[in-house]
Scaffold this motif. Structure first.
Motif, mmCIF file in Angstrom:
data_model
loop_
_atom_site.group_PDB
_atom_site.id
_atom_site.type_symbol
_atom_site.label_atom_id
_atom_site.label_comp_id
_atom_site.label_asym_id
_atom_site.label_seq_id
_atom_site.Cartn_x
_atom_site.Cartn_y
_atom_site.Cartn_z
ATOM 1 N N GLU A 1 -12.913 107.855 27.004
ATOM 2 C CA GLU A 1 -12.385 107.768 28.360
ATOM 3 C C GLU A 1 -13.025 106.634 29.142
ATOM 4 O O GLU A 1 -12.871 106.547 30.353
ATOM 5 C CB GLU A 1 -12.607 109.086 29.101
ATOM 6 C CG GLU A 1 -11.737 110.211 28.615
ATOM 7 C CD GLU A 1 -11.823 111.412 29.519
ATOM 8 O OE1 GLU A 1 -11.236 111.368 30.622
ATOM 9 O OE2 GLU A 1 -12.487 112.381 29.137
ATOM 10 N N PHE A 2 -13.721 105.739 28.448
ATOM 11 C CA PHE A 2 -14.412 104.638 29.121
ATOM 12 C C PHE A 2 -13.441 103.864 30.005
ATOM 13 O O PHE A 2 -12.397 103.444 29.565
ATOM 14 C CB PHE A 2 -15.067 103.697 28.101
ATOM 15 C CG PHE A 2 -15.761 102.542 28.748
ATOM 16 C CD1 PHE A 2 -16.957 102.729 29.413
ATOM 17 C CD2 PHE A 2 -15.199 101.279 28.725
ATOM 18 C CE1 PHE A 2 -17.600 101.673 30.030
ATOM 19 C CE2 PHE A 2 -15.836 100.210 29.331
ATOM 20 C CZ PHE A 2 -17.035 100.407 29.987
ATOM 21 N N SER A 3 -13.766 103.714 31.243
ATOM 22 C CA SER A 3 -13.016 103.012 32.288
ATOM 23 C C SER A 3 -11.650 103.640 32.567
ATOM 24 O O SER A 3 -10.792 103.003 33.165
ATOM 25 C CB SER A 3 -12.859 101.515 31.970
ATOM 26 O OG SER A 3 -11.827 101.288 31.036
ATOM 27 N N SER B 1 -6.481 102.174 31.889
ATOM 28 C CA SER B 1 -7.760 101.461 31.933
ATOM 29 C C SER B 1 -7.910 100.796 33.291
ATOM 30 O O SER B 1 -7.037 100.024 33.711
ATOM 31 C CB SER B 1 -7.832 100.404 30.827
ATOM 32 O OG SER B 1 -8.964 99.585 31.030
ATOM 33 N N SER B 2 -9.010 101.079 33.971
ATOM 34 C CA SER B 2 -9.255 100.426 35.265
ATOM 35 C C SER B 2 -9.660 98.970 35.068
ATOM 36 O O SER B 2 -9.642 98.194 36.008
ATOM 37 C CB SER B 2 -10.317 101.186 36.065
ATOM 38 O OG SER B 2 -11.522 101.228 35.350
ATOM 39 N N LEU B 3 -9.983 98.584 33.841
ATOM 40 C CA LEU B 3 -10.354 97.192 33.543
ATOM 41 C C LEU B 3 -9.130 96.337 33.237
ATOM 42 O O LEU B 3 -9.040 95.194 33.690
ATOM 43 C CB LEU B 3 -11.316 97.135 32.359
ATOM 44 C CG LEU B 3 -12.636 97.886 32.519
ATOM 45 C CD1 LEU B 3 -13.445 97.838 31.228
ATOM 46 C CD2 LEU B 3 -13.440 97.307 33.669
ATOM 47 N N CYS C 1 -2.057 105.924 41.259
ATOM 48 C CA CYS C 1 -1.547 106.212 39.917
ATOM 49 C C CYS C 1 -0.021 106.192 39.940
ATOM 50 O O CYS C 1 0.590 106.642 40.909
ATOM 51 C CB CYS C 1 -2.038 107.574 39.451
ATOM 52 S SG CYS C 1 -3.834 107.694 39.345
ATOM 53 N N PRO C 2 0.599 105.696 38.864
ATOM 54 C CA PRO C 2 2.071 105.695 38.828
ATOM 55 C C PRO C 2 2.614 107.111 38.824
ATOM 56 O O PRO C 2 1.944 108.053 38.398
ATOM 57 C CB PRO C 2 2.391 104.991 37.508
ATOM 58 C CG PRO C 2 1.116 104.684 36.834
ATOM 59 C CD PRO C 2 -0.012 105.129 37.708
ATOM 60 N N GLY C 3 3.843 107.262 39.256
ATOM 61 C CA GLY C 3 4.475 108.572 39.339
ATOM 62 C C GLY C 3 4.565 109.291 38.013
ATOM 63 O O GLY C 3 4.610 110.510 37.967
ATOM 64 N N SER C 4 4.590 108.554 36.889
ATOM 65 C CA SER C 4 4.711 109.191 35.570
ATOM 66 C C SER C 4 3.396 109.843 35.139
ATOM 67 O O SER C 4 3.346 110.514 34.123
ATOM 68 C CB SER C 4 5.145 108.172 34.523
ATOM 69 O OG SER C 4 4.163 107.157 34.384
ATOM 70 N N TYR C 5 2.345 109.617 35.896
ATOM 71 C CA TYR C 5 1.069 110.234 35.579
ATOM 72 C C TYR C 5 0.870 111.382 36.504
ATOM 73 O O TYR C 5 0.443 112.334 36.496
ATOM 74 C CB TYR C 5 -0.084 109.223 35.705
ATOM 75 C CG TYR C 5 -0.269 108.434 34.444
ATOM 76 C CD1 TYR C 5 -1.294 108.747 33.578
ATOM 77 C CD2 TYR C 5 0.589 107.419 34.109
ATOM 78 C CE1 TYR C 5 -1.458 108.038 32.408
ATOM 79 C CE2 TYR C 5 0.426 106.716 32.949
ATOM 80 C CZ TYR C 5 -0.589 107.025 32.096
ATOM 81 O OH TYR C 5 -0.760 106.339 30.926
#
Length: 188
Positions: free
Chosen positions: A53-55, A79-81, A184-188
């Motif tokens: 789950e890194f980043s 990924s936030s990166l 976050c996008p709606g699909s998440y």
């Protein structure tokens, strides 16, 4: 044979990244577990560090029932990166009775799939769940803990319920990482 044993130990250690000396503590999982109420989408709010789950941000877990009474698990994150969305599918199997909250989870797409413990320590099915995983590796063990909620941004009162379970089980809060559920996008 020794080589395979070492690979399995390394794989287990990599999945749950917080090591502790000694064996896994014997925690009590939730009683009278109702799997059908547990199914559906959960948002990760906090967790112990895990390399897979890194980043990761916008982390979700979706549970549904397969025809063979196993649980289909779909974990998603971004990924936030890099901004790249990824997902992985797993299979959960109840360890004991149908009302037991102890499962074992396998992710078949991993290079070395293995069974990982997935214990629901407590849930109210509607707002929060606390999930525990611990694997013994000789003189030490590796642990992971997740706080999942039905909402990406739960009220403080919901988190307080989860913290009560964590404190009751003497799980250290020092290793928790807050999961970013913003933008976050709606699909998440």
């Amino acid at each position: 044979m020794l080589r395979i044993f070492v690979i399995v130990i390394i794989a287990n250690a990599a999945m749950a990244q917080v090591p502790f000396l000694g064996t896994c503590p014997n925690l009590e999982a939730a009683q009278n577990f109702e799997l059908d109420k547990y199914l559906g989408k959960w948002y990760e709010v906090e967790r112990y560090f895990a390399w897979f789950e890194f980043s990761g941000k916008c982390v979700t877990a979706n549970y549904s029932l397969n025809e063979n009474d196993t649980v289909k698990i779909v974990n998603k994150q971004i990924s936030s990166l890099t901004g790249v969305a990824t997902s992985i599918e797993g299979i959960g199997r109840l360890i004991g009775r149908s009302d037991d909250s102890k499962l074992t989870v396998t992710f078949p797409s991993l290079p070395l799939p293995f069974d990982a413990p997935y214990w629901v320590l407590d849930t109210d099915y509607e707002s929060y769940t606390v999930v525990w995983s611990c694997t013994n590796l000789g003189v030490f063990n590796v642990r992971n803990v997740w706080i999942l909620t039905r909402e990406p941004k739960p009220p403080v009162a919901v988190l307080e319920k989860a913290y009560q379970i964590i404190d009751k089980n003497n799980i250290s809060r020092a290793y928790f990482i807050r999961t970013d559920q913003k933008n976050c996008p709606g699909s998440y």
